[in-house]
Design a protein around this motif. Sequence first.
Motif, PDB file in Angstrom:
ATOM      1  N   ASP A  73      -8.572  -2.327  -9.393  1.00 58.78           N
ATOM      2  CA  ASP A  73      -7.614  -3.378  -9.765  1.00 58.78           C
ATOM      3  C   ASP A  73      -6.562  -3.548  -8.667  1.00 58.78           C
ATOM      4  N   PHE A  74      -6.150  -2.432  -8.125  1.00 59.82           N
ATOM      5  CA  PHE A  74      -5.138  -2.484  -7.062  1.00 59.82           C
ATOM      6  C   PHE A  74      -5.681  -3.270  -5.867  1.00 59.82           C
ATOM      7  N   GLN A  75      -6.924  -2.988  -5.508  1.00 63.21           N
ATOM      8  CA  GLN A  75      -7.499  -3.710  -4.371  1.00 63.21           C
ATOM      9  C   GLN A  75      -7.654  -5.205  -4.661  1.00 63.21           C
ATOM     10  N   GLN A  76      -8.208  -5.497  -5.867  1.00 60.51           N
ATOM     11  CA  GLN A  76      -8.505  -6.880  -6.232  1.00 60.51           C
ATOM     12  C   GLN A  76      -7.251  -7.702  -6.515  1.00 60.51           C
ATOM     13  N   ASN A  77      -6.385  -7.155  -7.350  1.00 57.07           N
ATOM     14  CA  ASN A  77      -5.257  -7.944  -7.846  1.00 57.07           C
ATOM     15  C   ASN A  77      -4.039  -7.878  -6.954  1.00 57.07           C
ATOM     16  N   LEU A 128       0.840  -1.191   0.000  1.00 61.48           N
ATOM     17  CA  LEU A 128       0.000   0.000   0.000  1.00 61.48           C
ATOM     18  C   LEU A 128       0.885   1.254   0.000  1.00 61.48           C
ATOM     19  N   SER A 129       1.890   1.232   0.851  1.00 60.69           N
ATOM     20  CA  SER A 129       2.755   2.390   0.991  1.00 60.69           C
ATOM     21  C   SER A 129       3.546   2.667  -0.298  1.00 60.69           C
ATOM     22  N   VAL A 130       4.138   1.599  -0.871  1.00 56.83           N
ATOM     23  CA  VAL A 130       4.946   1.780  -2.083  1.00 56.83           C
ATOM     24  C   VAL A 130       4.104   2.395  -3.198  1.00 56.83           C
ATOM     25  N   LEU A 131       2.911   1.838  -3.421  1.00 57.26           N
ATOM     26  CA  LEU A 131       2.066   2.321  -4.524  1.00 57.26           C
ATOM     27  C   LEU A 131       1.593   3.750  -4.276  1.00 57.26           C
ATOM     28  N   ARG A 132       1.200   4.036  -3.035  1.00 55.42           N
ATOM     29  CA  ARG A 132       0.717   5.390  -2.758  1.00 55.42           C
ATOM     30  C   ARG A 132       1.831   6.415  -2.951  1.00 55.42           C
ATOM     31  N   ARG A 133       3.039   6.033  -2.589  1.00 51.43           N
ATOM     32  CA  ARG A 133       4.141   6.962  -2.804  1.00 51.43           C
ATOM     33  C   ARG A 133       4.431   7.125  -4.288  1.00 51.43           C
ATOM     34  N   MET A 134       4.392   5.986  -4.991  1.00 51.52           N
ATOM     35  CA  MET A 134       4.678   6.017  -6.427  1.00 51.52           C
ATOM     36  C   MET A 134       3.700   6.940  -7.167  1.00 51.52           C
ATOM     37  N   PHE A 135       2.434   6.917  -6.751  1.00 51.91           N
ATOM     38  CA  PHE A 135       1.444   7.770  -7.410  1.00 51.91           C
ATOM     39  C   PHE A 135       1.327   9.146  -6.749  1.00 51.91           C
ATOM     40  N   LEU A 176      -6.075   4.423  -3.726  1.00 49.19           N
ATOM     41  CA  LEU A 176      -5.586   5.292  -4.798  1.00 49.19           C
ATOM     42  C   LEU A 176      -6.731   6.208  -5.237  1.00 49.19           C
ATOM     43  N   PRO A 177      -7.107   7.161  -4.399  1.00 49.08           N
ATOM     44  CA  PRO A 177      -8.315   7.944  -4.659  1.00 49.08           C
ATOM     45  C   PRO A 177      -8.243   8.668  -5.999  1.00 49.08           C
ATOM     46  N   GLY A 178      -9.311   8.564  -6.729  1.00 45.85           N
ATOM     47  CA  GLY A 178      -9.374   9.317  -7.978  1.00 45.85           C
ATOM     48  C   GLY A 178      -8.756   8.588  -9.153  1.00 45.85           C
ATOM     49  N   ARG A 179      -8.186   7.440  -8.953  1.00 54.46           N
ATOM     50  CA  ARG A 179      -7.572   6.725 -10.086  1.00 54.46           C
ATOM     51  C   ARG A 179      -8.497   5.609 -10.549  1.00 54.46           C
ATOM     52  N   ALA A 180      -8.566   5.459 -11.875  1.00 55.41           N
ATOM     53  CA  ALA A 180      -9.487   4.486 -12.445  1.00 55.41           C
ATOM     54  C   ALA A 180      -9.112   3.066 -12.014  1.00 55.41           C
ATOM     55  N   HIS A 216       4.749  -8.724 -10.454  1.00 52.96           N
ATOM     56  CA  HIS A 216       3.785  -7.668 -10.181  1.00 52.96           C
ATOM     57  C   HIS A 216       4.029  -6.553 -11.171  1.00 52.96           C
ATOM     58  N   ASP A 217       2.979  -6.046 -11.737  1.00 50.27           N
ATOM     59  CA  ASP A 217       3.107  -4.906 -12.633  1.00 50.27           C
ATOM     60  C   ASP A 217       2.488  -3.699 -11.929  1.00 50.27           C
ATOM     61  N   PRO A 218       3.343  -2.812 -11.375  1.00 50.76           N
ATOM     62  CA  PRO A 218       2.818  -1.711 -10.566  1.00 50.76           C
ATOM     63  C   PRO A 218       2.141  -0.622 -11.395  1.00 50.76           C
ATOM     64  N   VAL A 219       2.327  -0.653 -12.707  1.00 50.38           N
ATOM     65  CA  VAL A 219       1.695   0.382 -13.524  1.00 50.38           C
ATOM     66  C   VAL A 219       0.277  -0.037 -13.907  1.00 50.38           C
ATOM     67  N   ASN A 220       0.167  -1.267 -14.439  1.00 50.92           N
ATOM     68  CA  ASN A 220      -1.170  -1.748 -14.817  1.00 50.92           C
ATOM     69  C   ASN A 220      -1.906  -2.409 -13.660  1.00 50.92           C
ATOM     70  N   LEU A 221      -1.212  -2.553 -12.539  1.00 50.19           N
ATOM     71  CA  LEU A 221      -1.798  -3.128 -11.339  1.00 50.19           C
ATOM     72  C   LEU A 221      -2.377  -4.514 -11.578  1.00 50.19           C
ATOM     73  N   ASN A 222      -1.548  -5.365 -12.154  1.00 51.20           N
ATOM     74  CA  ASN A 222      -1.940  -6.763 -12.202  1.00 51.20           C
ATOM     75  C   ASN A 222      -0.749  -7.658 -11.903  1.00 51.20           C
TER      76      ASN A 222
END
Length: 505
Positions: free
Chosen positions: A219-223, A180-187, A211-215, A323-329
Amino acid sequence: MKKKILLAGLLLILAALIIIAENETPSWSQYQEEYFQEQIAGLQAQLGAARDNAEKSRLQQEIAAYQKRKPEIIDLVLPDGKVERCKTCHVGLEEISSSHPSNTFGCAVCHGGNPLSLDKATAHAQMYGGGHPGSLNVAALSCGGTGANGVLCHAGNPEEAKNEVDLVKTSIMSTKAGELSVLRRMFGYDKTEEVPGLSKGQVAALYPNPLPGRANQQDFQQNCLRQCHQSGGDLPVLTTANNGSWSGAPEQDGTQAKGQAGAQSKIQGSGCETCHVLTNPAHTYTGTDTTMKSNNIGYGMVHSLTTQIPYTQCNQCHNQGNHDPVNLNFALRSDMTKVIRDWKSGDTTWLDRVQDYYLPGEIFARCEVSLDCIDCHTRQDVMGDGKLHTSQYEAVHLQCQDCHGTKENLPQTKKIVDSHDLAFEEQITNPKFPALKVGDEILVTGKGEELPFIRHQGNEWLQSSRVTGQTFKVPLVYGSKCQQSLLEQGADSCHKCHDRSASHP
Ligand code: HEC
Ligand code: HEC
Ligand code: HEC
Ligand code: HEC
Ligand code: HEC
Ligand code: HEC
Ligand code: HEC
């Protein structure tokens, strides 16, 4: 007169009902019969292969004993006088461990339920966590409970290290706070590793709006966040046919499993047993309890707790893919068929082990393959240290130099002077490494954690694997031709020169 006839009629009906009920075989007696038949079949197979006459007659006697045995109610009488009858149905179940013998612990202390009942639904009502008493939402009642003799089990102890239930709940493997922390910082949501509003012990999968506001928040939550954590995260069910899949219907030995298995094809990480009860890739029970059917997936292989945890158990989650942190899968590794095959049959060669252990292309030193994960990773690395870490690098305590030292320093040690040292605790639960004695010199990590399975004796540093019992000599950097820099002690720096990936293209 009419009343008397009516009454007599009713009594007759009642008597008839009682007779019918008595003649109908209770389900427990069927489970016992099935168990006896299975035992007989097994013994007969042994008899067929036996050469020695004494052996043959012993087997014949055992078979005869099972043939004569009649189903009966099994009362387990505990030291406090309480009676439990779960074994009446679960007659074939294995002992859970030598430190929890069933004749002193019984079943309900870990499972809850109604141990006097001989009806499945009633007996199982209010069981802790269904089949998974170590699930972190109930572990405080089961593993963290209080024994019949008033002994505190794995929670509430004055000694923090003995409160595994509280520790594990905050471990990064349960919370997934690192991801959670890594992705939130990345975005760009947070500037530091801290995640505002994430509280101690909270599972990152439940964090509102990661990831508020991101489409692709969903996917981040699920995958990502929902997968692979020890507090109910989804685990992949790995089978050769579906080449590993997060949701595919499970199969056994090439045939599609029928019945309820398809419906429960999602396996979840369930707390303590995720590590302490060993599983096969399909998560099926293969023991001798005849109530457990093989298409009932989501269980360990046998009813048995262990601390001898091989790398394959950790690899239920680790080293499974990319893990693909950009496409979140997440994509499973491409060589999964081989990995599953070797998990089932055991690695036979070093090459098998190298290939199965890490993802293709990853870099590591030889010891990172010859040893198992828990031969290196300490108790606080695996079960947490009570702090809410939001980064793996911060959570991991162990360093290469803890075992190898540096160009200037030998590894740190400690002499055992007290027979109450916590180091003895690990010995009780894991007899694989040589018995510890007062006077022994054991390795201590830079953060002060004891590794009683690594000893300094004379000029040698000897490590016994906690999983295989194999002994290794730890080579030291001190006095070697190693070209490392004192200031660069991270694994990535060492791997620039110590790279075994050549044998693992
Ligand atoms: C020390 C705690 C403990 C005790 C005591 C204990 N169990 Fe269990 N049991 C567990 C755990 C942990 C699991 C979960 C294993 C898994 O995930 O596969 C389990 C699983 C089971 C299962 C599902 C099959 C399996 O092995 O996964 C059955 C059935 C069961 N227990 C029955 C019993 C009965 C009957 C008793 C008493 C004779 C008993 N247990 C005593 C901890 C315990
Ligand atoms: C009347 C027979 C019967 C009794 C009594 C009984 N069980 Fe079971 N148990 C079963 C059967 C059958 C299963 C296999 C799964 C199923 O059919 O639901 C099972 C499954 C389980 C499981 C695996 C998880 C699950 O729910 O499927 C656990 C754990 C378990 N039993 C524990 C216990 C404990 C603890 C007791 C005593 C408190 C107990 N059982 C008493 C028949 C019984
Ligand atoms: C249920 C899945 C799961 C299992 C099983 C599992 N891990 Fe982990 N582990 C994770 C996840 C997920 C992370 C990273 C979490 C994050 O960054 O948010 C992690 C992080 C770690 C870390 C780095 C952080 C730390 O706590 O030190 C180590 C070391 C580790 N695991 C070792 C192990 C070992 C050893 C085993 C087997 C005994 C194991 N893991 C079993 C899911 C698992
Ligand atoms: C990520 C894997 C993992 C999980 C999850 C886990 N353990 Fe452990 N546990 C280990 C390892 C590895 C050891 C041996 C480590 C050691 O002793 O240094 C161990 C050791 C233990 C010991 C033996 C005492 C000791 O210090 O060696 C107990 C008791 C224990 N665990 C209880 C629990 C309980 C209770 C839970 C659930 C709340 C749990 N564990 C969850 C990996 C795990
Ligand atoms: C828990 C103790 C321990 C830790 C931590 C540890 N090692 Fe080792 N290391 C060993 C042992 C034991 C051997 C001997 C292994 C063998 O004979 O296969 C070894 C062997 C080696 C060797 C010589 C073998 C070779 O040719 O690769 C190197 C280099 C090495 N380790 C580097 C590392 C690096 C880099 C790290 C950190 C990522 C590390 N070690 C962490 C115990 C450890
Ligand atoms: C610039 C390259 C380089 C880096 C970086 C490096 N090493 Fe080495 N290391 C070597 C060489 C060369 C040797 C000597 C190999 C030999 O004697 O065969 C060596 C030897 C060793 C040995 C002794 C192996 C034996 O069999 O006796 C260990 C242990 C070791 N290194 C660990 C480490 C660790 C841990 C790190 C990271 C902190 C590290 N090295 C970083 C080049 C490097
Ligand atoms: C030879 C000892 C050794 C073995 C075996 C080992 N590790 Fe590690 N591991 C380390 C060290 C040392 C670090 C800290 C690396 C550093 O300097 O950043 C580490 C770091 C990690 C991390 C943190 C993230 C990272 O990549 O740095 C995870 C996760 C992890 N290990 C999981 C595992 C799992 C899972 C296994 C088994 C499949 C395993 N390790 C086997 C020594 C080992």
